[in-house]
Design a protein around this motif. Structure first.
Motif, PDB file in Angstrom:
ATOM      1  N   PRO A  60       0.809  -1.219   0.000  1.00  0.00           N
ATOM      2  CA  PRO A  60       0.000   0.000   0.000  1.00  0.00           C
ATOM      3  C   PRO A  60       0.850   1.282   0.000  1.00  0.00           C
ATOM      4  O   PRO A  60       0.434   2.294  -0.562  1.00  0.00           O
ATOM      5  N   ALA A  61       2.038   1.238   0.571  1.00  0.00           N
ATOM      6  CA  ALA A  61       2.916   2.414   0.584  1.00  0.00           C
ATOM      7  C   ALA A  61       3.387   2.808  -0.818  1.00  0.00           C
ATOM      8  O   ALA A  61       3.825   3.935  -1.035  1.00  0.00           O
ATOM      9  N   ASP A  62       3.277   1.893  -1.793  1.00  0.00           N
ATOM     10  CA  ASP A  62       3.690   2.163  -3.175  1.00  0.00           C
ATOM     11  C   ASP A  62       2.614   2.852  -4.004  1.00  0.00           C
ATOM     12  O   ASP A  62       2.869   3.250  -5.139  1.00  0.00           O
ATOM     13  N   LEU A  63       1.411   2.974  -3.472  1.00  0.00           N
ATOM     14  CA  LEU A  63       0.273   3.414  -4.272  1.00  0.00           C
ATOM     15  C   LEU A  63       0.535   4.704  -5.036  1.00  0.00           C
ATOM     16  O   LEU A  63       0.299   4.763  -6.248  1.00  0.00           O
ATOM     17  N   ASP A  64       1.019   5.757  -4.385  1.00  0.00           N
ATOM     18  CA  ASP A  64       1.235   7.027  -5.087  1.00  0.00           C
ATOM     19  C   ASP A  64       2.219   6.869  -6.240  1.00  0.00           C
ATOM     20  O   ASP A  64       1.987   7.383  -7.338  1.00  0.00           O
ATOM     21  N   ALA A  65       3.322   6.177  -6.014  1.00  0.00           N
ATOM     22  CA  ALA A  65       4.331   5.992  -7.062  1.00  0.00           C
ATOM     23  C   ALA A  65       3.789   5.130  -8.202  1.00  0.00           C
ATOM     24  O   ALA A  65       4.077   5.389  -9.377  1.00  0.00           O
ATOM     25  N   ARG A  83      -6.437   5.377  -9.471  1.00  0.00           N
ATOM     26  CA  ARG A  83      -5.987   5.193  -8.086  1.00  0.00           C
ATOM     27  C   ARG A  83      -6.811   4.117  -7.383  1.00  0.00           C
ATOM     28  O   ARG A  83      -6.269   3.236  -6.705  1.00  0.00           O
ATOM     29  N   ALA A  84      -8.125   4.171  -7.548  1.00  0.00           N
ATOM     30  CA  ALA A  84      -8.998   3.179  -6.917  1.00  0.00           C
ATOM     31  C   ALA A  84      -8.699   1.774  -7.447  1.00  0.00           C
ATOM     32  O   ALA A  84      -8.650   0.804  -6.677  1.00  0.00           O
ATOM     33  N   ALA A  85      -8.486   1.654  -8.750  1.00  0.00           N
ATOM     34  CA  ALA A  85      -8.192   0.348  -9.349  1.00  0.00           C
ATOM     35  C   ALA A  85      -6.859  -0.203  -8.843  1.00  0.00           C
ATOM     36  O   ALA A  85      -6.748  -1.390  -8.515  1.00  0.00           O
ATOM     37  N   TRP A  86      -5.843   0.656  -8.772  1.00  0.00           N
ATOM     38  CA  TRP A  86      -4.543   0.205  -8.277  1.00  0.00           C
ATOM     39  C   TRP A  86      -4.616  -0.154  -6.795  1.00  0.00           C
ATOM     40  O   TRP A  86      -3.990  -1.114  -6.350  1.00  0.00           O
ATOM     41  N   GLU A  87      -5.374   0.610  -6.035  1.00  0.00           N
ATOM     42  CA  GLU A  87      -5.513   0.311  -4.610  1.00  0.00           C
ATOM     43  C   GLU A  87      -6.118  -1.083  -4.424  1.00  0.00           C
ATOM     44  O   GLU A  87      -5.645  -1.885  -3.604  1.00  0.00           O
ATOM     45  N   ARG A 107      -5.342  -6.951  -3.426  1.00  0.00           N
ATOM     46  CA  ARG A 107      -5.636  -8.304  -3.888  1.00  0.00           C
ATOM     47  C   ARG A 107      -4.362  -9.128  -4.060  1.00  0.00           C
ATOM     48  O   ARG A 107      -4.389 -10.347  -4.011  1.00  0.00           O
ATOM     49  N   GLY A 108      -3.225  -8.469  -4.266  1.00  0.00           N
ATOM     50  CA  GLY A 108      -1.976  -9.161  -4.589  1.00  0.00           C
ATOM     51  C   GLY A 108      -1.828  -9.210  -6.093  1.00  0.00           C
ATOM     52  O   GLY A 108      -2.708  -8.776  -6.836  1.00  0.00           O
ATOM     53  N   GLY A 109      -0.733  -9.716  -6.572  1.00  0.00           N
ATOM     54  CA  GLY A 109      -0.532  -9.799  -8.008  1.00  0.00           C
ATOM     55  C   GLY A 109      -0.070  -8.500  -8.638  1.00  0.00           C
ATOM     56  O   GLY A 109      -0.241  -8.292  -9.831  1.00  0.00           O
ATOM     57  N   VAL A 110       0.518  -7.606  -7.850  1.00  0.00           N
ATOM     58  CA  VAL A 110       1.103  -6.379  -8.383  1.00  0.00           C
ATOM     59  C   VAL A 110       2.589  -6.409  -8.030  1.00  0.00           C
ATOM     60  O   VAL A 110       2.962  -6.583  -6.871  1.00  0.00           O
ATOM     61  N   LEU A 111       3.409  -6.255  -9.043  1.00  0.00           N
ATOM     62  CA  LEU A 111       4.852  -6.242  -8.865  1.00  0.00           C
ATOM     63  C   LEU A 111       5.404  -4.861  -9.168  1.00  0.00           C
ATOM     64  O   LEU A 111       4.935  -4.198 -10.095  1.00  0.00           O
ATOM     65  N   GLY A 154      16.688   2.987  -6.376  1.00  0.00           N
ATOM     66  CA  GLY A 154      15.910   3.292  -5.187  1.00  0.00           C
ATOM     67  C   GLY A 154      14.541   3.883  -5.440  1.00  0.00           C
ATOM     68  O   GLY A 154      13.816   4.197  -4.496  1.00  0.00           O
ATOM     69  N   ALA A 155      14.167   4.041  -6.706  1.00  0.00           N
ATOM     70  CA  ALA A 155      12.852   4.608  -7.039  1.00  0.00           C
ATOM     71  C   ALA A 155      12.037   3.606  -7.842  1.00  0.00           C
ATOM     72  O   ALA A 155      12.597   2.757  -8.547  1.00  0.00           O
ATOM     73  N   LEU A 156      10.725   3.724  -7.764  1.00  0.00           N
ATOM     74  CA  LEU A 156       9.851   2.871  -8.556  1.00  0.00           C
ATOM     75  C   LEU A 156      10.021   3.252 -10.025  1.00  0.00           C
ATOM     76  O   LEU A 156       9.885   4.410 -10.386  1.00  0.00           O
ATOM     77  N   ALA A 157      10.349   2.268 -10.841  1.00  0.00           N
ATOM     78  CA  ALA A 157      10.592   2.517 -12.255  1.00  0.00           C
ATOM     79  C   ALA A 157       9.577   1.817 -13.152  1.00  0.00           C
ATOM     80  O   ALA A 157       9.438   2.154 -14.319  1.00  0.00           O
ATOM     81  N   GLY A 158       8.861   0.832 -12.599  1.00  0.00           N
ATOM     82  CA  GLY A 158       7.887   0.109 -13.396  1.00  0.00           C
ATOM     83  C   GLY A 158       6.957  -0.686 -12.511  1.00  0.00           C
ATOM     84  O   GLY A 158       7.247  -0.915 -11.328  1.00  0.00           O
ATOM     85  N   VAL A 159       5.848  -1.104 -13.101  1.00  0.00           N
ATOM     86  CA  VAL A 159       4.834  -1.832 -12.354  1.00  0.00           C
ATOM     87  C   VAL A 159       4.111  -2.795 -13.304  1.00  0.00           C
ATOM     88  O   VAL A 159       3.937  -2.505 -14.490  1.00  0.00           O
TER      89      VAL A 159
END
Length: 168
Positions: A7-12, A44-48, A53-57, A63-68
């Protein structure tokens, strides 16, 4: 580094998704469909939900989020659906998309999944070339869905070499 999203990754994650989508949608569909307060709230709601649910990499670089990437079991039938795979444009051409893709396929293989499906915006030629290079083929029965191309992947079975570390 590839890891499970939290959940801490949501904004990025939402920011990365928005940046990537703007590169392939802009000029092809009205901006308000992907770059408006309403579109960002839906995203945002869909990603949350997906993260919960799991299944998000997440892929980190420097040190920064570069992809999802996100995937889930097919709602109808067997297999998996790759629902999202995005790399921040500033991180393109560094192997991050391939690392995310490989991590998804590895998880599917471990779970016994034999095939996967995805939809890609028909005018996103960069993504279509990426998926073709990774073995995705047009769906034989449903090659399109609106303005998206439907692709399938036969998930390769695990081999002894994968388990033993032998790379002959």
């Amino acid at each position: 580094m590839i890891r499970n999203a939290t959940p801490a990754d949501l904004d990025a994650v939402v920011r990365t998704h928005a940046e990537a989508r703007a590169t392939y949608y802009r000029g092809h569909i009205p901006d308000e469909q992907f770059d408006s307060p309403e579109a960002h709230a839906r995203s945002r709601a869909a990603w949350e939900t997906a993260i919960a649910r799991g299944g998000v990499l997440c892929a980190e670089h420097g040190g920064a989020l570069a992809g999802v990437a996100a995937f889930r079991k097919r709602e109808q039938g067997e297999g998996m659906t790759l629902t999202q795979l995005h790399v921040a444009p500033a991180h393109w051409r560094r192997g991050i998309g391939t690392a995310l893709h490989d991590a998804c396929v590895s998880r599917w293989r471990t779970a016994g999944v034999t095939h996967a499906r995805l939809e890609v915006f028909e005018r996103n030629l960069r993504a279509r070339a990426f998926y073709a290079a990774h073995g995705w083929l047009p769906h034989p029965l449903t090659p399109s869905a609106g303005n998206h191309v439907v692709l399938t992947l036969a998930v390769p079975a695990a081999t002894e070499e994968m388990y033993s570390g032998d790379s002959r």
